[in-house]
Design an enzyme around this catalytic site. Structure first.
Site, PDB file in Angstrom:
ATOM      1  N   LYS A  13      12.326  10.558  15.864  1.00  0.00           N
ATOM      2  CA  LYS A  13      11.481  11.101  15.477  1.00  0.00           C
ATOM      3  C   LYS A  13      10.637  12.181  16.230  1.00  0.00           C
ATOM      4  O   LYS A  13       9.614  13.253  15.254  1.00  0.00           O
ATOM      5  CB  LYS A  13      10.104  10.971  16.810  1.00  0.00           C
ATOM      6  CG  LYS A  13      10.844  10.718  18.177  1.00  0.00           C
ATOM      7  CD  LYS A  13      10.234   9.945  19.607  1.00  0.00           C
ATOM      8  CE  LYS A  13      10.743  10.088  21.468  1.00  0.00           C
ATOM      9  NZ  LYS A  13      10.617  11.395  21.497  1.00  0.00           N
ATOM     10  N   ARG A  88       4.738   8.325  27.425  1.00  0.00           N
ATOM     11  CA  ARG A  88       5.544   7.315  27.693  1.00  0.00           C
ATOM     12  C   ARG A  88       5.954   5.747  28.414  1.00  0.00           C
ATOM     13  O   ARG A  88       6.480   5.943  28.511  1.00  0.00           O
ATOM     14  CB  ARG A  88       6.565   8.667  27.947  1.00  0.00           C
ATOM     15  CG  ARG A  88       7.691   9.612  26.729  1.00  0.00           C
ATOM     16  CD  ARG A  88       8.878  10.127  28.015  1.00  0.00           C
ATOM     17  NE  ARG A  88       9.339  10.921  26.634  1.00  0.00           N
ATOM     18  CZ  ARG A  88      10.305  11.242  27.002  1.00  0.00           C
ATOM     19  NH1 ARG A  88      10.983  11.520  28.114  1.00  0.00           N
ATOM     20  NH2 ARG A  88      10.557  12.432  26.316  1.00  0.00           N
ATOM     21  N   ARG A 123      26.287  14.200  19.079  1.00  0.00           N
ATOM     22  CA  ARG A 123      24.645  14.700  19.120  1.00  0.00           C
ATOM     23  C   ARG A 123      25.338  16.394  19.034  1.00  0.00           C
ATOM     24  O   ARG A 123      25.510  15.856  20.090  1.00  0.00           O
ATOM     25  CB  ARG A 123      23.671  14.938  19.132  1.00  0.00           C
ATOM     26  CG  ARG A 123      21.842  16.091  18.939  1.00  0.00           C
ATOM     27  CD  ARG A 123      20.514  14.742  18.249  1.00  0.00           C
ATOM     28  NE  ARG A 123      20.209  15.276  20.164  1.00  0.00           N
ATOM     29  CZ  ARG A 123      19.021  14.377  20.872  1.00  0.00           C
ATOM     30  NH1 ARG A 123      18.571  13.983  20.245  1.00  0.00           N
ATOM     31  NH2 ARG A 123      19.412  13.729  21.488  1.00  0.00           N
ATOM     32  N   ARG A 156      23.799  18.035  25.184  1.00  0.00           N
ATOM     33  CA  ARG A 156      23.053  17.648  25.830  1.00  0.00           C
ATOM     34  C   ARG A 156      23.310  16.594  27.196  1.00  0.00           C
ATOM     35  O   ARG A 156      24.403  15.511  26.935  1.00  0.00           O
ATOM     36  CB  ARG A 156      21.746  17.368  26.043  1.00  0.00           C
ATOM     37  CG  ARG A 156      20.882  18.879  24.743  1.00  0.00           C
ATOM     38  CD  ARG A 156      19.780  18.828  24.503  1.00  0.00           C
ATOM     39  NE  ARG A 156      18.893  17.864  24.697  1.00  0.00           N
ATOM     40  CZ  ARG A 156      18.084  16.779  23.662  1.00  0.00           C
ATOM     41  NH1 ARG A 156      18.097  18.188  23.120  1.00  0.00           N
ATOM     42  NH2 ARG A 156      17.932  15.511  23.660  1.00  0.00           N
ATOM     43  N   ARG A 167      18.462   5.923  29.384  1.00  0.00           N
ATOM     44  CA  ARG A 167      17.980   6.451  28.564  1.00  0.00           C
ATOM     45  C   ARG A 167      16.541   4.710  27.945  1.00  0.00           C
ATOM     46  O   ARG A 167      16.006   4.620  28.520  1.00  0.00           O
ATOM     47  CB  ARG A 167      17.554   7.372  27.741  1.00  0.00           C
ATOM     48  CG  ARG A 167      18.457   8.162  28.614  1.00  0.00           C
ATOM     49  CD  ARG A 167      18.793   9.542  28.005  1.00  0.00           C
ATOM     50  NE  ARG A 167      16.647  10.236  27.222  1.00  0.00           N
ATOM     51  CZ  ARG A 167      16.929  11.558  26.377  1.00  0.00           C
ATOM     52  NH1 ARG A 167      18.140  11.717  25.408  1.00  0.00           N
ATOM     53  NH2 ARG A 167      15.671  11.383  25.468  1.00  0.00           N
TER      54      ARG A 167
END
Length: 211
Positions: A13, A88, A123, A156, A167
């Site tokens: 997104k 959220r 990532r 990260r 998550r």
């Protein structure tokens, strides 16, 4: 046009928000980026937020609502904005409504959990400018070095596989209900991102905004 863009972490997104921003000439507001800036600053708020980010948990509503309230009051939001990562939770969506913020379109990017885990664990992010890369799909020209600013690429904490799974669990429990919340308001469009390239998904998102 005021737009909400939501989806599970790793759904792409952020890239979609940038594309909409370029097309519509309105700012993309990423709560994730704002929060990470606070973490880097070493401020009192940043220290409070650090524990939530490291564990993959959601940042408390009172922090995020104040951040958004101040950001959308800035001059560059007068002609519209894209909210990426907010709301959220249902309470956050209700708080946005109470603030009197008009939302024209809500776009959900729907991607399966298995694809997201693969995406996020691969990532790497530049610790200097924040540019994002992937070990398979978007490799830098030089391993471990950002193409844009030559900063160091790092993984990260919230991209580690165990944290990603946590998550995703939180997303399904607390954020996924927004789908029905905005469907009842007649504002929701769901874009299936499975098996599609970034450009294909961007095309679908832009078409949905013109519908």
């Amino acid at each position: 046009m005021n737009i909400i863009l939501f989806g599970a972490p790793g759904s792409g997104k952020g890239t979609q928000a940038e594309a909409i921003s370029d097309r519509k000439l309105i700012p993309a507001i990423s709560t994730g980026n704002i929060i990470r800036d606070a973490l880097k600053s070493g401020s009192e708020v940043g220290l409070q937020l650090k524990g939530y980010m490291a564990s993959g948990g959601l940042v408390p509503d009172e922090f995020v609502i104040e951040i958004i309230k101040g950001r959308i009051a800035e001059d560059d939001c007068k002609n519209g904005f894209i909210l990426d990562g907010f709301p959220r939770t249902i309470p956050q969506a209700e708080a946005l409504d109470r603030m009197g913020v008009r939302i024209d379109k809500v776009i959900e990017i729907d991607v399966s959990d298995a694809i997201i885990i693969d995406r996020m664990s691969g990532r790497r992010v530049c610790e200097t400018c924040g540019s994002s890369y992937h070990l398979e799909n978007k490799r830098p020209h030089e391993d471990g070095i950002c193409d844009k600013c030559h900063g160091t690429l790092v993984q990260r904490e919230d991209d580690h596989p165990d944290t990603v799974r946590n998550r995703l669990r939180i997303y399904h429990e607390q954020t996924k209900p927004l789908e029905e919340y905005y469907r009842q308001q007649g504002k929701l469009t769901v874009i299936n991102g499975d098996g599609k390239s970034i450009d294909e998904t961007i095309g679908l998102v832009l078409s949905a905004l013109e519908a």
